[in-house]
Write a protein that holds these residues in place. Structure first.
Motif, PDB file in Angstrom:
ATOM      1  N   LEU A 330       0.830  -1.205   0.000  1.00  0.00           N
ATOM      2  CA  LEU A 330       0.000   0.000   0.000  1.00  0.00           C
ATOM      3  C   LEU A 330       0.864   1.254   0.000  1.00  0.00           C
ATOM      4  CD1 LEU A 330      -2.704   1.538   0.311  1.00  0.00           C
ATOM      5  CD2 LEU A 330      -2.464   1.230   2.788  1.00  0.00           C
ATOM      6  N   VAL A 331       1.876   1.280   0.869  1.00  0.00           N
ATOM      7  CA  VAL A 331       2.770   2.439   0.910  1.00  0.00           C
ATOM      8  C   VAL A 331       3.466   2.619  -0.431  1.00  0.00           C
ATOM      9  CG1 VAL A 331       4.817   3.444   1.988  1.00  0.00           C
ATOM     10  CG2 VAL A 331       3.111   2.295   3.404  1.00  0.00           C
ATOM     11  N   GLY A 332       3.940   1.529  -1.014  1.00  0.00           N
ATOM     12  CA  GLY A 332       4.601   1.605  -2.306  1.00  0.00           C
ATOM     13  C   GLY A 332       3.678   2.105  -3.406  1.00  0.00           C
ATOM     14  N   SER A 333       2.444   1.621  -3.423  1.00  0.00           N
ATOM     15  CA  SER A 333       1.481   2.062  -4.431  1.00  0.00           C
ATOM     16  C   SER A 333       1.138   3.534  -4.264  1.00  0.00           C
ATOM     17  CB  SER A 333       0.202   1.215  -4.342  1.00  0.00           C
ATOM     18  OG  SER A 333       0.449  -0.122  -4.719  1.00  0.00           O
ATOM     19  N   ALA A 334       0.983   3.971  -3.018  1.00  0.00           N
ATOM     20  CA  ALA A 334       0.666   5.377  -2.766  1.00  0.00           C
ATOM     21  C   ALA A 334       1.823   6.278  -3.183  1.00  0.00           C
ATOM     22  CB  ALA A 334       0.334   5.579  -1.294  1.00  0.00           C
ATOM     23  N   LEU A 335       3.040   5.856  -2.886  1.00  0.00           N
ATOM     24  CA  LEU A 335       4.215   6.646  -3.269  1.00  0.00           C
ATOM     25  C   LEU A 335       4.352   6.695  -4.794  1.00  0.00           C
ATOM     26  CD1 LEU A 335       6.669   8.249  -2.337  1.00  0.00           C
ATOM     27  CD2 LEU A 335       7.931   6.095  -2.157  1.00  0.00           C
ATOM     28  N   ASP A 336       4.127   5.571  -5.464  1.00  0.00           N
ATOM     29  CA  ASP A 336       4.183   5.550  -6.920  1.00  0.00           C
ATOM     30  C   ASP A 336       3.107   6.457  -7.521  1.00  0.00           C
ATOM     31  OD1 ASP A 336       6.355   3.876  -7.108  1.00  0.00           O
ATOM     32  OD2 ASP A 336       5.181   2.044  -7.391  1.00  0.00           O
ATOM     33  N   THR A 337       1.932   6.473  -6.917  1.00  0.00           N
ATOM     34  CA  THR A 337       0.854   7.325  -7.419  1.00  0.00           C
ATOM     35  C   THR A 337       1.242   8.793  -7.342  1.00  0.00           C
ATOM     36  OG1 THR A 337      -0.795   5.688  -6.729  1.00  0.00           O
ATOM     37  CG2 THR A 337      -1.587   7.911  -7.161  1.00  0.00           C
ATOM     38  N   VAL A 338       1.835   9.190  -6.218  1.00  0.00           N
ATOM     39  CA  VAL A 338       2.315  10.567  -6.088  1.00  0.00           C
ATOM     40  C   VAL A 338       3.375  10.851  -7.143  1.00  0.00           C
ATOM     41  CG1 VAL A 338       3.593  12.165  -4.598  1.00  0.00           C
ATOM     42  CG2 VAL A 338       1.760  10.761  -3.634  1.00  0.00           C
ATOM     43  N   GLN A 339       4.306   9.933  -7.332  1.00  0.00           N
ATOM     44  CA  GLN A 339       5.397  10.131  -8.290  1.00  0.00           C
ATOM     45  C   GLN A 339       4.859  10.236  -9.709  1.00  0.00           C
ATOM     46  OE1 GLN A 339       8.415  10.343  -6.825  1.00  0.00           O
ATOM     47  NE2 GLN A 339       9.372  11.025  -8.739  1.00  0.00           N
ATOM     48  N   ILE A 340       3.889   9.419 -10.061  1.00  0.00           N
ATOM     49  CA  ILE A 340       3.292   9.454 -11.399  1.00  0.00           C
ATOM     50  C   ILE A 340       2.615  10.795 -11.652  1.00  0.00           C
ATOM     51  CG2 ILE A 340       1.409   8.472 -12.801  1.00  0.00           C
ATOM     52  CD1 ILE A 340       2.211   5.730 -11.476  1.00  0.00           C
ATOM     53  N   HIS A 341       2.006  11.350 -10.608  1.00  0.00           N
ATOM     54  CA  HIS A 341       1.330  12.649 -10.743  1.00  0.00           C
ATOM     55  C   HIS A 341       2.304  13.820 -10.718  1.00  0.00           C
ATOM     56  CE1 HIS A 341      -2.317  10.319 -10.066  1.00  0.00           C
ATOM     57  NE2 HIS A 341      -3.032  11.388 -10.310  1.00  0.00           N
ATOM     58  N   GLY A 342       3.569  13.564 -10.396  1.00  0.00           N
ATOM     59  CA  GLY A 342       4.563  14.630 -10.379  1.00  0.00           C
ATOM     60  C   GLY A 342       4.208  15.725  -9.388  1.00  0.00           C
ATOM     61  N   GLY A 343       4.375  16.973  -9.805  1.00  0.00           N
ATOM     62  CA  GLY A 343       4.089  18.106  -8.929  1.00  0.00           C
ATOM     63  C   GLY A 343       2.648  18.140  -8.460  1.00  0.00           C
ATOM     64  N   TYR A 344       1.718  17.694  -9.336  1.00  0.00           N
ATOM     65  CA  TYR A 344       0.313  17.676  -8.934  1.00  0.00           C
ATOM     66  C   TYR A 344       0.068  16.675  -7.815  1.00  0.00           C
ATOM     67  CZ  TYR A 344      -0.562  20.462 -13.101  1.00  0.00           C
ATOM     68  OH  TYR A 344      -0.554  21.459 -14.039  1.00  0.00           O
ATOM     69  N   GLY A 345       0.845  15.593  -7.800  1.00  0.00           N
ATOM     70  CA  GLY A 345       0.690  14.610  -6.739  1.00  0.00           C
ATOM     71  C   GLY A 345       1.048  15.142  -5.378  1.00  0.00           C
ATOM     72  N   PHE A 346       1.838  16.212  -5.356  1.00  0.00           N
ATOM     73  CA  PHE A 346       2.246  16.825  -4.101  1.00  0.00           C
ATOM     74  C   PHE A 346       1.209  17.808  -3.578  1.00  0.00           C
ATOM     75  CE2 PHE A 346       5.492  19.124  -1.437  1.00  0.00           C
ATOM     76  CZ  PHE A 346       5.971  18.009  -0.780  1.00  0.00           C
ATOM     77  N   MET A 347       0.210  18.118  -4.395  1.00  0.00           N
ATOM     78  CA  MET A 347      -0.802  19.113  -4.061  1.00  0.00           C
ATOM     79  C   MET A 347      -2.054  18.449  -3.491  1.00  0.00           C
ATOM     80  SD  MET A 347       0.834  21.753  -4.814  1.00  0.00           S
ATOM     81  CE  MET A 347       2.541  21.590  -5.344  1.00  0.00           C
TER      82      MET A 347
END
Length: 383
Positions: A330-347
């Motif tokens: 779950l942690v890995g999938s969530a981190l990958d999702t943020v990374q895939i979204h790039g800057g938007y994933g950080f928002m």
């Protein structure tokens, strides 16, 4: 091996997803930011039947088996984007309703289970202490016989639903010479009992809508019928709660993983860079492929372990393996999702940063990843 899912299980999954998506996701960003627990949404879930999934129909539950309960909570984790609400309800079901259902007397079941199922009562499970987390042998809470009952003193930490709960399963030492195995007892204690109160409320990295606090027991008196199970028999109570949490709680994480996968696929298809959708770049597509592998493996582990809850003498090893793999996936999938979204994933507006914050706790609560590895190693004869 029959991997088929019944029509009833499919229908339950579909109903829960539809309910959660329609009723539970409005203003979730605001609720998370302001750390609001919604009793209204809790009640809606109870009226739908979420809280009562594993409880016997005699006491207002649905009476489903452990596998069907896992599938139901998987659907709940998929459809509901409020990770704190999902966590609070899972803790209530798996660490309070499940132990009372299995170990409670008929009087205790009749007294507590209907309210725990219909939303009137919120359950808690209190074993962790400021100085005793992974090491229950260090428990300092004491229960001493007092006439026809018990006098309890101590402080519990990190109690899910602590500030809002109505009754708690509290673990206390009743025989220091025997230690935790044989010397600790579980008690059901109701809110309003003199000397029983919630203490410090904790601020958390994630799961902001889930309320967590200390519970303080200051010379609390309970009658003998407050004992859950037998005097000195807390080990079986705790094992029930942990097996159900480590298997069925993480089934809700499987649902979250599926939602994150779908979110990542959709974004990778529509987001373009260098003249093409980012999903066409191997750096992105391989992340998403790995997320799919992790999801399918996590689901199979959760389903297999849930089946063993009802059919095997013990599911402790399966629970440890499932908890370890699913939480870290779950942690890995969530981190990958943020990374895939790039800057938007950080928002915050894209809501995937919240999924990552919520996911981190999964490797800590219900036994840390390190403790799960210790359990697995002992089963292999290494400890």
């Amino acid at each position: 091996m029959d991997f088929s899912i019944s029509e009833e299980q499919k229908a339950l999954r579909d109903r829960i997803i539809k309910f959660a998506q329609q009723e539970l996701n409005e203003d979730v960003v605001t609720r998370d930011r302001e750390q609001i627990f919604s009793r209204e949404l809790w009640q809606k879930c109870a009226e739908f039947g979420i809280q009562g999934l594993p409880a016997d129909k005699t006491y207002g539950g649905s009476g489903v088996d452990a596998l069907t309960c896992a599938m139901g909570l998987e659907a709940f984790g998929y459809g509901c984007r409020d990770g704190g609400l999902v966590f609070s309800i899972c803790a209530h079901i798996l660490a309070c309703i499940a132990p009372i259902s299995k170990h409670g007397t008929e009087e205790q079941k009749q007294r507590y289970l209907p309210g725990l199922c219909d939303g009137r009562l919120i359950g808690m499970h209190a074993i962790t202490e400021p100085g005793a987390g992974s090491d229950p042998f260090s428990m300092q809470t004491r229960a001493e016989r007092d006439g026809n009952g018990w006098r309890i003193n101590g402080t519990k930490a990190f109690v899910s639903n602590g500030p809002i709960g109505d009754l708690a399963i509290v673990f206390a030492m009743t025989d220091l010479q025997k230690g935790f195995h044989g010397g600790a007892t579980a008690f059901i204690i109701e809110k309003g009992t003199p000397g029983f109160s919630h203490g410090k409320r904790f601020e958390k990295l994630g799961l902001h809508t889930a309320q967590v606090s200390e519970l303080v027991l200051d010379n609390v008196y309970v009658p003998k019928n407050a004992v859950l199970g037998t005097v000195g028999g807390s080990t079986s109570i705790f094992a029930t709660a942990m097996d159900w949490e480590r298997i069925v709680l993480v089934a809700s994480h499987v649902g979250t993983m599926e939602r994150l996968l779908e979110t990542s696929v959709a974004y990778a298809r529509k987001r373009s860079q260098f003249g093409q959708a980012i999903g066409k770049f191997q750096a992105i597509s391989h992340k998403i492929a790995d997320m799919k592998v992790q999801l399918e493996a996590a689901r199979l582990l959760a389903y297999c372990a849930a089946w063993r809850l009802d059919h095997a003498r013990t599911a402790a090893l399966d629970a440890a393996i499932t908890k370890l793999f699913v939480s870290e996936s779950l942690v890995g999938s969530a981190l990958d999702t943020v990374q895939i979204h790039g800057g938007y994933g950080f928002m915050a507006e894209y809501e995937v940063e919240r999924a990552l914050r919520d996911a981190v706790g999964s490797t800590i609560y219900s036994g840390t990843s390190e403790m799960q590895r210790n359990i697995i190693a002992r089963w292999l004869g290494l400890g």
